[in-house]
Write a protein that holds these residues in place. Structure first.
Motif, PDB file in Angstrom:
ATOM      1  N   HIS A 170       0.838  -1.203   0.000  1.00 44.97           N
ATOM      2  CA  HIS A 170       0.000   0.000   0.000  1.00 44.97           C
ATOM      3  C   HIS A 170       0.874   1.255   0.000  1.00 44.97           C
ATOM      4  CE1 HIS A 170      -3.436   2.591   0.812  1.00 44.97           C
ATOM      5  NE2 HIS A 170      -2.745   3.142   1.802  1.00 44.97           N
ATOM      6  N   ALA A 171       1.938   1.261   0.820  1.00 44.55           N
ATOM      7  CA  ALA A 171       2.805   2.436   0.932  1.00 44.55           C
ATOM      8  C   ALA A 171       3.525   2.739  -0.379  1.00 44.55           C
ATOM      9  CB  ALA A 171       3.816   2.231   2.056  1.00 44.55           C
ATOM     10  N   LEU A 172       3.871   1.705  -1.124  1.00 41.65           N
ATOM     11  CA  LEU A 172       4.631   1.888  -2.371  1.00 41.65           C
ATOM     12  C   LEU A 172       3.745   1.889  -3.611  1.00 41.65           C
ATOM     13  CD1 LEU A 172       7.738  -0.377  -1.658  1.00 41.65           C
ATOM     14  CD2 LEU A 172       7.523   2.100  -1.374  1.00 41.65           C
ATOM     15  N   GLY A 173       2.464   1.595  -3.426  1.00 44.87           N
ATOM     16  CA  GLY A 173       1.565   1.580  -4.569  1.00 44.87           C
ATOM     17  C   GLY A 173       1.814   0.416  -5.507  1.00 44.87           C
ATOM     18  N   VAL A 174       2.180  -0.742  -4.935  1.00 45.01           N
ATOM     19  CA  VAL A 174       2.425  -1.940  -5.740  1.00 45.01           C
ATOM     20  C   VAL A 174       1.509  -3.053  -5.255  1.00 45.01           C
ATOM     21  CG1 VAL A 174       4.828  -1.292  -6.183  1.00 45.01           C
ATOM     22  CG2 VAL A 174       4.288  -2.746  -4.222  1.00 45.01           C
ATOM     23  N   SER A 175       1.512  -4.168  -5.955  1.00 48.20           N
ATOM     24  CA  SER A 175       0.676  -5.297  -5.555  1.00 48.20           C
ATOM     25  C   SER A 175       1.296  -6.031  -4.373  1.00 48.20           C
ATOM     26  CB  SER A 175       0.518  -6.273  -6.722  1.00 48.20           C
ATOM     27  OG  SER A 175       1.759  -6.909  -7.004  1.00 48.20           O
ATOM     28  N   ASP A 176       0.459  -6.806  -3.662  1.00 45.59           N
ATOM     29  CA  ASP A 176       0.953  -7.621  -2.548  1.00 45.59           C
ATOM     30  C   ASP A 176       2.022  -8.596  -3.043  1.00 45.59           C
ATOM     31  OD1 ASP A 176      -0.947  -6.259  -1.170  1.00 45.59           O
ATOM     32  OD2 ASP A 176      -2.180  -8.002  -0.652  1.00 45.59           O
TER      33      ASP A 176
END
Length: 210
Positions: A170-176
């Motif tokens: 969430h913090a980096l704007g990427v997928s899990d």
């Protein structure tokens, strides 16, 4: 050492002791073994089984508490992390032989990370409490097998803050999945078996400082 560091909390103010215990209860890396005042610190360190680190709160006016801290450190090999309010006294506290030094306003994840680090023979000081550059050293120095990428260093810093893979994503704007991939890559490059070990090795190598 167990995954969770058995920690003795020392503070003259019982409310401060209770507050620190509640703060550490939020982390998975620390178990509070006991809470005592300064006069009971030595007896508690002997009586409690398996104490691995001491978290020592010097209060808002630490001048009168330094002698007790010095006496304890001289008598015990257990590493001490001190909490300090006044940066002007940081030099005296460092000279006492503490292994870690943080501000009294430190977050739970910072406390846990430094308590983990000092058990591994690291010395970790908050850079705002140092006149010179930040310090986090140990001997021997451990270096990563391969250099970390810029993105991996970002992920590593978030790991040090105690974020989960989902929170990192969430913090980096990427997928899990991407976050998990980066975490696994970091563990492999640092030769670490756990997230905690990865953070400790990264601090040892000077990759991150609190």
């Amino acid at each position: 050492m167990s995954e969770a560091v058995r920690t003795l909390i020392v503070a003259e103010d019982p409310l401060a002791r209770a507050g620190l215990a509640a703060l550490l209860a939020q982390t998975a890396g620390v178990v509070v073994a006991g809470q005592v005042g300064e006069e009971e610190a030595t007896a508690a360190a002997h009586a409690l089984v398996g104490v691995e680190a001491v978290l020592w709160d010097l209060g808002w006016t630490p001048d009168g508490h330094l002698s007790a801290l010095i006496q304890f450190i001289e008598a015990h090999a257990t590493p001490v992390v001190a909490l300090l309010a006044d940066p002007a006294l940081a030099g005296a506290v460092r000279a006492a032989g503490v292994r870690g030094l943080l501000r009294r306003t430190a977050r739970a994840e910072q406390l846990a990370a430094v308590l983990q680090a000092v058990v591994y023979a690291l010395v970790v000081f908050d850079e705002s409490l140092l006149a010179g550059p930040p310090t986090a050293t140990t001997l021997p120095t451990a270096e990563p097998v391969e250099p970390l990428t810029g993105r991996e260093l970002e992920v590593l810093r978030l790991l040090a803050e105690g974020l989960s893979n989902k929170e990192i994503a969430h913090a980096l704007g990427v997928s899990d999945h991407t976050a998990k991939f980066h975490v696994n890559a970091i563990l492999a490059k640092l030769g670490a078996q756990s997230r905690t070990e990865a953070v400790v090795k990264a601090m040892r190598a000077g990759l991150i400082l609190l």
